[in-house]
Motif scaffolding. Structure first.
Motif, short mmCIF file in Angstrom:
data_model
loop_
_atom_site.label_atom_id
_atom_site.label_comp_id
_atom_site.label_asym_id
_atom_site.label_seq_id
_atom_site.Cartn_x
_atom_site.Cartn_y
_atom_site.Cartn_z
N ALA A 199 4.32 9.43 0.84
CA ALA A 199 4.89 8.17 0.35
C ALA A 199 4.66 7.05 1.36
O ALA A 199 4.28 5.92 0.99
CB ALA A 199 6.37 8.34 0.08
N ASN A 200 4.89 7.34 2.64
CA ASN A 200 4.65 6.33 3.67
C ASN A 200 3.18 5.95 3.77
O ASN A 200 2.83 4.80 4.01
CB ASN A 200 5.14 6.82 5.03
N TYR A 201 2.31 6.95 3.59
CA TYR A 201 0.88 6.69 3.64
C TYR A 201 0.46 5.76 2.51
O TYR A 201 -0.29 4.79 2.71
CB TYR A 201 0.11 8.01 3.54
N VAL A 202 0.96 6.04 1.29
CA VAL A 202 0.62 5.20 0.14
C VAL A 202 1.18 3.79 0.32
O VAL A 202 0.50 2.79 0.07
CB VAL A 202 1.15 5.84 -1.16
N PHE A 245 -0.81 1.98 2.86
CA PHE A 245 -2.12 1.62 2.34
C PHE A 245 -2.05 0.31 1.56
O PHE A 245 -2.86 -0.60 1.77
CB PHE A 245 -2.64 2.75 1.45
N PHE A 246 -1.05 0.20 0.66
CA PHE A 246 -0.91 -1.02 -0.12
C PHE A 246 -0.48 -2.20 0.75
O PHE A 246 -0.90 -3.34 0.53
CB PHE A 246 0.10 -0.81 -1.26
N ASP A 252 -2.02 -7.22 3.62
CA ASP A 252 -2.31 -7.91 4.88
C ASP A 252 -3.77 -8.33 4.94
O ASP A 252 -4.09 -9.43 5.43
CB ASP A 252 -1.99 -7.00 6.06
N LEU A 253 -4.66 -7.47 4.45
CA LEU A 253 -6.09 -7.79 4.45
C LEU A 253 -6.38 -8.97 3.54
O LEU A 253 -7.18 -9.86 3.88
CB LEU A 253 -6.89 -6.56 3.99
N GLN A 254 -5.70 -9.01 2.38
CA GLN A 254 -5.88 -10.13 1.47
C GLN A 254 -5.36 -11.43 2.07
O GLN A 254 -6.01 -12.47 1.97
CB GLN A 254 -5.16 -9.83 0.15
#
Length: 294
Positions: free
Chosen positions: A56-59, A62-63, A68-70
Motif C-alpha cells: 500500500a505504501n509503495y503504491v 508511486f502515485f 511530484d514529477l508532474q
C-alpha cells in the motif's frame, strides 16, 4: 419444563457475563508479560499489517512521485519561460545601455543623477530599544562614508547615514519616527513622474508616507516609488516600494500615499551604502525656511 430451560438460559447468560467481565479486568491490569494467546494474536496481526502496508505504501508513494514529477514538469516549464524572458530583457538592457552611451557621447553628457558608487557593509549592532530606528554598520570615515548617504538592501532603500565614526556608522531607518527624515521621491507610472516627499512611517500599518503629492495627480495602487534625485544627496532611481492607497490631506490641497516598503526593516544584515557621483549642492542651498535639509 419450559420454565426450567428459561432459568437455565438465564443462568448461562449471567455466568457468561461474569466470565467476560473477569477477562476484561484480567486484560486491563498491569502485566509484565503477555499471555501466549495474546502474543500470538499480536504477532499475527503485526505480520499481516506489514504484508498489507508495504504494497500500500509503495503504491501510494508511486502515485505521489508521479504527482511530484508532474508538478516539477510544470514548474520547469514555467521557469524556462522566465529564463527566456530574462534573456530577452538582458538583451534589451544591453541595447539600451549602448544606445544611451551613444546619445550621451553625442550630447557630450558625462554625468547623470543615476550615477553612484556603492560600498558593501554589514550590520554589526542594533539596539533592541530602538530596533525600528537605527542600525550600526562596520564602515566609517576610513571607507569614505559621509553623513546623509543613502543606504539600501537588495530589495530597496532602508534609510540614510546619520552619524559617522572612524570605523563605524549609524544608519537612521525610514521607519524611525523623525519628522526631519525627509527624502525627495517620485511615483512612477504613465507618462508623468509624480513628485512627493517621503516623510513619516505608520507603525500600525507598517507603511511609509509620501506626502505633498499634488491634489490633481492621479496615483493608483501598485505604482512604484523611487528616489527622485532632487534632494541633492540621493541618486535617482533607488527603489523605495509600491503604493498601497492614496488619501487626500485634511484641507484637500495635497495627497498622501501609503507605500509598502520593498525592504524588510526588521531583518537587516547586509547593506549597501550609496554615494552619488554627480556634484552635490551646498547644504544651505537645500535647506527650507526652518533650516532643515530636504
Amino acid at each position: 419444563m419450559p420454565q426450567f430451560f428459561l432459568n437455565k438460559r438465564l443462568i448461562i447468560l449471567l455466568v457468561s457475563m461474569i466470565i467476560l467481565v473477569a477477562l476484561i479486568g484480567f486484560s486491563l491490569r498491569e502485566r509484565k508479560q503477555l499471555t501466549w494467546p495474546e502474543q500470538f494474536m499480536k504477532d499475527t496481526t503485526g505480520f499481516v499489517q506489514s504484508l498489507v502496508s508495504r504494497p500500500a505504501n509503495y503504491v501510494a508513494g508511486f502515485f505521489e512521485n508521479l504527482n511530484d514529477l508532474q508538478d516539477t514538469y510544470h514548474e520547469n516549464k514555467e521557469l524556462k519561460k522566465r529564463v527566456d524572458q530574462i534573456a530577452r530583457l538582458e538583451a534589451e538592457v544591453q541595447l539600451l545601455e549602448k544606445e544611451n552611451k551613444r546619445l550621451n557621447e553625442i550630447l557630450d553628457k558625462e554625468e547623470t543623477l543615476r550615477d553612484y558608487e556603492s560600498t558593501q557593509a554589514t550590520v554589526i549592532a542594533r539596539n533592541p530599544d530602538r530596533w525600528h530606528e537605527q542600525v550600526i554598520i562596520n564602515k566609517g570615515k576610513t571607507d569614505g562614508i559621509t553623513k546623509n548617504m543613502a543606504v539600501i538592501t537588495a530589495k530597496g532603500l532602508i534609510g540614510k547615514v546619520k552619524t559617522v565614526n572612524q570605523f563605524t556608522s549609524t544608519v537612521q531607518l525610514l521607519s524611525a519616527n523623525d519628522p526631519k527624515n525627509r527624502i525627495s521621491a517620485a511615483i512612477l507610472g504613465g507618462d508623468v513622474e509624480i513628485s512627493g516627499l517621503l516623510m513619516g512611517y505608520d507603525e500600525k500599518k507598517e507603511l511609509l508616507l509620501v506626502k505633498q503629492i499634488p491634489a490633481d495627480a492621479k496615483v493608483s495602487k501598485d505604482q512604484s516609488v523611487v528616489t527622485s534625485g532632487m534632494g541633492g544627496v540621493f541618486p535617482l532611481g533607488l527603489p523605495i516600494g509600491k503604493v498601497v492607497e492614496v488619501v487626500p490631506d485634511e484641507y484637500g490641497l495635497t495627497q498622501t500615499a501609503y507605500v509598502k516598503p520593498g525592504a524588510d526593516f526588521y531583518d537587516i544584515k547586509h547593506v549597501i551604502v550609496i554615494e552619488r557621483v554627480i556634484a552635490q549642492p551646498q547644504s544651505s542651498d537645500m535647506a527650507d525656511d526652518k533650516g532643515e535639509e530636504l
